[in-house]
Design a protein around this motif. Structure first.
Motif, PDB file in Angstrom:
ATOM      1  N   ASP A  15      43.136  47.164  29.214  1.00 32.84           N
ATOM      2  CA  ASP A  15      44.406  46.660  29.742  1.00 32.84           C
ATOM      3  C   ASP A  15      44.917  47.448  30.945  1.00 32.84           C
ATOM      4  N   VAL A  16      44.514  48.715  31.055  1.00 30.63           N
ATOM      5  CA  VAL A  16      45.060  49.555  32.125  1.00 30.63           C
ATOM      6  C   VAL A  16      43.965  50.044  33.075  1.00 30.63           C
ATOM      7  N   LEU A  17      42.963  50.714  32.506  1.00 22.46           N
ATOM      8  CA  LEU A  17      41.921  51.318  33.347  1.00 22.46           C
ATOM      9  C   LEU A  17      41.178  50.253  34.163  1.00 22.46           C
ATOM     10  N   ALA A  18      40.710  49.218  33.454  1.00 22.89           N
ATOM     11  CA  ALA A  18      39.882  48.221  34.134  1.00 22.89           C
ATOM     12  C   ALA A  18      40.640  47.495  35.255  1.00 22.89           C
ATOM     13  N   PRO A  19      41.854  47.023  35.006  1.00 26.80           N
ATOM     14  CA  PRO A  19      42.572  46.360  36.105  1.00 26.80           C
ATOM     15  C   PRO A  19      42.840  47.290  37.289  1.00 26.80           C
ATOM     16  N   ALA A  20      43.115  48.560  36.980  1.00 28.52           N
ATOM     17  CA  ALA A  20      43.414  49.508  38.060  1.00 28.52           C
ATOM     18  C   ALA A  20      42.178  49.719  38.925  1.00 28.52           C
ATOM     19  N   VAL A  21      41.056  49.974  38.270  1.00 32.61           N
ATOM     20  CA  VAL A  21      39.822  50.212  39.027  1.00 32.61           C
ATOM     21  C   VAL A  21      39.432  48.944  39.779  1.00 32.61           C
ATOM     22  N   SER A  22      39.649  47.817  39.128  1.00 39.97           N
ATOM     23  CA  SER A  22      39.320  46.537  39.754  1.00 39.97           C
ATOM     24  C   SER A  22      40.138  46.338  41.029  1.00 39.97           C
ATOM     25  N   LYS A  23      41.439  46.628  40.938  1.00 40.79           N
ATOM     26  CA  LYS A  23      42.303  46.490  42.119  1.00 40.79           C
ATOM     27  C   LYS A  23      41.865  47.439  43.220  1.00 40.79           C
ATOM     28  N   ALA A  24      41.553  48.668  42.837  1.00 40.19           N
ATOM     29  CA  ALA A  24      41.131  49.665  43.838  1.00 40.19           C
ATOM     30  C   ALA A  24      39.861  49.193  44.532  1.00 40.19           C
TER      31      ALA A  24
ATOM     32  N   ARG B 162      42.032  53.419  22.426  1.00 40.53           N
ATOM     33  CA  ARG B 162      41.508  53.798  23.742  1.00 40.53           C
ATOM     34  C   ARG B 162      40.814  52.604  24.401  1.00 40.53           C
ATOM     35  N   LEU B 163      40.027  51.875  23.576  1.00 44.28           N
ATOM     36  CA  LEU B 163      39.318  50.715  24.138  1.00 44.28           C
ATOM     37  C   LEU B 163      40.307  49.682  24.682  1.00 44.28           C
ATOM     38  N   ARG B 164      41.425  49.508  23.957  1.00 46.85           N
ATOM     39  CA  ARG B 164      42.434  48.537  24.424  1.00 46.85           C
ATOM     40  C   ARG B 164      43.067  49.007  25.730  1.00 46.85           C
ATOM     41  N   TRP B 165      43.321  50.349  25.784  1.00 46.26           N
ATOM     42  CA  TRP B 165      43.919  50.898  27.017  1.00 46.26           C
ATOM     43  C   TRP B 165      42.939  50.727  28.199  1.00 46.26           C
TER      44      TRP B 165
END
Lengths: 528, 472
Positions: free
Chosen positions: B205-214, B199-202
């Motif tokens: 790799d996924v959650l953080a970049p998405a929120v960052s882009k938003a 979960r931490l890797r996800w």
């Protein structure tokens, strides 16, 4: 023997009610010793003295309640614990005022200040260690303070008085017993007529006696401001006294001012003197036990409380007053005196009030009679053992030594009864001199309590075929809640001589001692 | 003027012997007899410290602290990597919740989280190796608070973890927090199994970049405004974040939809945030931190700037004493346990989340969140009482947050050490309870107070530093 010790954590009660409860329960049958009190150092020490200390009591804090009972058996101990439980459940905090808004419980001064309903006077009688903190809060919230507690440090007192000055507020105390502000009695005070005499006093019972005598001479009071027992010391420099004088000097209703104090520090006395001289109103100065050789200007100097009262009333009314002393009657005095045995030569003065004790000693000293005391005017006069009267002895039962862990004798006069009986029965006692304080703050029936001791002593003296002269000075007025006349009648019925003037009572005692001495010498002369 | 007393009506407050109050009442004087007990637990030294600092200049310093806290405007502006973002972070640094602590004294869940952190960083391959490494002295353990960050429960932040970046737009200071993992077997409760690491890797790799882009498409998200609304919707943003998380989704969703994110990931991200009622906790915490940090360092101020715990010790910091820690043992949380757990399962109080209480939220805002009592125990009346009591130990009220049931009164804000010790009223915290076993997770929730020692020691230190200052 059954001993029970309990600790009730975080259950605070005020010390006076707990000491009274301890006393009441100690009187129960089969109860040897009782302590109900907060776990202060003093109470834990007392507990150890009772042999009732435990690991739990050693660890308790001043917010924890200690209960210790030593009784003859388990039944008696249980009865005592039950009585304590009942006594504890009686009191409920909140507004004491009749019909006032109900349920709110206030724990701190700032909560009362936040009401913004004009609460302007804090009456503080919490243990001295905690008093400065509370007074600081009151002053910062714009309240004047009447601080009854003692055991407040000099530094704390200076800080409080500086803060009061800055805020333009009156800081009465620490160790302030009496005040009358706008006719309202604070602490121990008598109900007296309103008038035009303002008083600033570093003495509790002295202030009571003074207001009562002014009242009895037809005068009246604007304000009677207590400044606290230590205000005129060199360390405090009379800060409240000077503030009070300034306020009385500016007060239009006050036309005559009286300054009353036990012996002040010399440098403070001269400061007060200078300020008093600068007031454009007549000022009477009564500094008990202090000779002044300074230039007094227009100031009047009074040597005792009765003189001070008379001077104030004369300055107020324009004519010399006379003291109405309604129960004073010397008619039995010569016969009682004549019945004394040659061994009976001395006075035993057992007092509740420190200043009236002082005044009686000054009186004896002025007629050349040697005296001893637990609160001596000079060290040479110190009583070696305060429990053992020797020669002419004057005991202030309100002194710290006697009030450790106990209520003041004005609150519970029974505490001096044992001493009164013991001293009356001493073979060399000729005169028993006592004071009785009525008024707000005092016991509801002080004369009744005193008379118990007088009756017991008289019965035992009668068994030995002898008697003593009983003299009581009563500080009280018609308006006092105890009832002036019924209280005096109790004393008269017990065979006591009664005066409302302490100095008059003391002079009578001095006369009796002088006469007893002369009688004894005459008897010795006959034997030779 | 004393003379103004003459002739005025006397209204009295009596403390001590009740006889005096009775006598005053007998004379017709309006009298309140206090239900008095010694202040500061009867500790004379402490009382003198309080009195020495009961002064106008100290009051003024506290008003300045309150003003700054109220003026702060924390915005969520982005997501970054801890190593690149947090001040003082190195490859060998692991941050944790609460005051400083050594590996030897760490509780089970905190050790578990550190093991998980080392595994997540790829520093070791097994838990045993991780323990050896942690005990070796190679790793520098440091409180989140000393790096402008906060973390719930174990609060572990390792160098490659993503962190929210908040900026106070009225002051410029920043604060940081990790992203919330959800409930169950999670790192913050000391779990370090493969599902936790996955979960931490996800999230990295996924959650953080998405929120960052938003967030990059937004003008930042005004967290104070969001919390103010959530308080009116039944959250207190410590143990109840349901409304705030929903509001956050409303804020972020338009940008998530606009951002260049693969659809499968976008869906997973929205599902992840939406399925976690506590997602917003990791925003209410750094928001509180950003608000409070601006009060840090105000000379003479006795306002508390942080309260936190590491599962062993509780620590506080005070504005006038900068970064000094005052600690005491973390206490047992009293409350409701989930089925199957007993008191023996409970770890002592843990996490940086009591930063919310420090900012006037959480336990201080329980009256705004009556429903919370079903979770932490007690009655609705208790919730109101807790909030009302907190006004007695705070400097003033929030200008941003308010409590409807208390007549929309501003939240109690700016805990004053003087008031806490003088009145013997400790701050009220509501909190989750961790299992003392690493990795079991949350076993309940309840109420807890800081230990007395923290405030006792802080008060004495304040008096030591400022007690002799001139001027009342």
């Amino acid at each position: 023997m059954q001993s029970v010790t309990l600790v009730k954590p975080n259950q605070y009660s005020d010390s006076v009610s707990l000491m009274r409860l301890s006393n009441d329960v100690a009187a129960l049958e089969g109860v040897e010793d009782v302590l109900v009190g907060m776990a202060t150092d003093l109470n834990r020490e007392l507990l150890a003295g009772m042999g009732a200390a435990t690991a739990e009591t050693d660890a308790a804090t001043p917010n924890d309640l200690l209960i210790a009972v030593v009784a003859t058996d388990k039944d008696a101990a249980d009865r005592a614990l039950e009585a304590i439980e009942q006594g504890m459940s009686k009191k409920k905090p909140g507004r004491a005022e009749a019909g006032a808004a109900g349920e709110t419980v206030f724990e701190r001064i700032d909560q009362v200040a936040e009401l913004d309903e004009g609460f302007n006077m804090a009456v503080v009688s919490v243990p001295g260690t905690y008093a400065a903190h509370e007074c600081q809060a009151a002053l910062r919230d714009g309240m004047h303070v009447f601080l009854f507690s003692d055991n407040v440090s000099v530094e704390e007192e200076l800080n409080l008085k500086a803060l009061a000055r800055e805020k333009g507020l009156l800081m009465m105390g620490p160790d302030c017993g009496t005040a009358l502000i706008n006719g309202i009695a604070l602490g121990f005070a008598n109900v007296v007529r309103q008038g035009d005499i303002g008083i600033a006093a570093a003495s509790g019972t002295g202030l009571q006696q003074l207001t009562q005598l002014i009242n009895a001479m037809g005068g009246g009071i604007t304000q009677a401001i207590g400044v606290g027992g230590r205000d005129l010391s060199a360390a405090i420099g009379g800060r409240t006294m000077l503030a009070a004088l300034e306020a009385l000097s500016d007060d239009e209703a006050t036309r005559v001012i009286v300054v009353l104090s036990k012996p002040p520090a010399p440098e403070v006395a001269s400061t007060v003197l200078e300020v008093a001289k600068g007031i454009g109103k007549p000022v009477v100065l009564c500094l008990l036990g202090r000779e002044l050789d300074a230039d007094l200007g227009a100031l009047e100097l009074a040597g005792n409380l009765e003189e001070a009262a008379a001077a104030a009333v004369r300055l107020s009314s324009g004519s010399t007053p006379s003291l109405i002393d309604p129960f004073y009657d010397e008619s039995t005095f010569p016969a009682t005196l004549a019945s004394l045995r040659p061994t009976q030569r001395f006075v035993r003065g057992i007092f509740c009030g420190g200043t009236v004790c002082d005044e009686a000693m000054v009186c004896f000293r002025s007629v050349g009679l040697p005296i001893r005391s637990n609160i001596p005017l000079s060290e040479a006069e110190r009583l070696e053992d305060v429990h053992q009267s020797v020669g002419n002895t004057f005991i202030d039962m309100g002194d710290d030594y006697f009030t450790r862990g106990k209520p003041h004798p004005m609150i519970d006069p029974s505490l001096r009864n044992r001493r009164i009986v013991a001293d009356a029965l001493q073979s060399d006692t000729a005169v028993m001199l006592v004071d009785v304080e009525l008024g707000y703050g005092s016991h509801p029936d002080p004369a009744g309590v005193l008379v118990e001791a007088v009756d017991e002593a008289n019965a035992r003296l009668a068994g030995e075929g002898r008697t003593v002269v009983w003299i009581a000075s009563v500080i009280g007025t018609e308006g006092d809640p105890q009832g002036f006349e019924p209280q005096c009648n109790k004393l008269l019925d017990a065979g006591m001589l009664v005066s409302i003037s302490n100095i008059r009572a003391a002079r009578l005692a001095a006369r009796a001692v002088t006469a007893a001495g002369a009688q004894a010498e005459a008897a010795e002369g006959r034997q030779q | 003027m004393i003379r103004e007393l003459f002739g005025a009506e006397i209204k009295a407050v009596n403390l001590g012997s009740k006889d005096f109050a009775d006598d005053l009442a007998l004379q017709g004087v309006a009298t309140i007899n206090l239900s008095w007990k010694p202040a500061a637990r009867g500790d004379k030294q402490l009382l003198e410290a309080v009195d020495a600092l009961t002064r106008d200049d100290v009051d003024a310093a506290n008003q300045e602290a309150l003003r700054r806290i109220n003026a702060a405007q924390p915005y969520l502006i982005g997501v970054g990597r801890a190593l690149d973002t947090l001040p003082g972070m190195s490859q060998d640094t692991i941050l944790h919740a609460g005051p400083p602590i050594t590996w030897e004294r760490m509780c089970g869940p905190l050790r578990g989280a550190i093991i998980g952190g080392l595994l997540f960083e790829g520093r070791t391959h097994t838990a045993e190796e991780a323990e050896t490494l942690a005990a070796s002295g190679t790793i520098e353990f440091s409180p989140c608070h000393e790096h402008d960050a906060v973390g719930p429960m174990a609060g572990v932040i390792t160098p490659s973890m993503p962190v929210f970046i908040l900026e106070n737009r009225n002051g410029g200071n920043r604060s940081y927090a990790t992203m919330n993992e959800g409930l169950g077997k999670v790192l913050r409760f000391g779990a370090y199994g493969e599902e936790v690491l996955e979960r931490l890797r996800w999230m990295r790799d996924v959650l953080a970049p998405a929120v960052s882009k938003a967030l990059a498409l937004s003008d930042g998200i005004d967290l104070k405004a969001l919390i103010a609304q959530a308080l009116h919707m039944g959250d207190e943003v410590h143990n109840r974040n349901r409304a705030a998380t929903s509001l956050f989704i409303r804020e972020i969703l338009p940008y998530l939809l606009q951002a260049d994110i693969p659809d499968a990931e976008r869906i997973a991200v929205v599902e992840f945030i939406n399925s976690n009622d506590h997602f917003f906790l990791n925003l209410s915490m750094p928001c509180s931190k950003a608000m409070l940090d601006v009060a840090g360092g105000i000379e003479k101020s006795t306002v508390v700037t942080c309260m936190c715990r590491n599962g062993t010790d509780f620590g506080i910091r005070v504005a006038g004493l900068g970064n000094r820690w005052f600690t005491g043992p973390a206490e047992e949380v009293k409350g409701l346990l989930f089925p199957g757990f007993t008191d023996a399962d409970k770890n002592p109080d843990m996490g940086d989340s009591s930063i919310t209480e420090t900012a006037g939220l959480g336990g201080f805002a329980m009256a705004a969140s009556i429903a919370i009592v079903q979770f932490v125990g007690g009655t609705p009346a208790d919730a109101i009482r807790y909030s009302e009591k907190m006004y007695t130990i705070t400097t003033g009220e929030s200008q941003s947050f308010s409590i409807p049931v208390l007549g929309f009164r501003g939240n109690p804000t700016g805990i004053d050490v003087r008031k806490v010790v003088a009145q013997d009223t400790l701050p009220q915290i509501n909190t989750g309870i961790a299992s003392r076993e690493a990795g079991v997770g949350q076993v309940g929730a309840g109420l807890v107070n800081p230990p007395w020692e923290c405030f006792h020691d802080a008060m004495l230190a304040l008096a030591d530093v400022y007690g002799n200052a001139q001027g009342r």
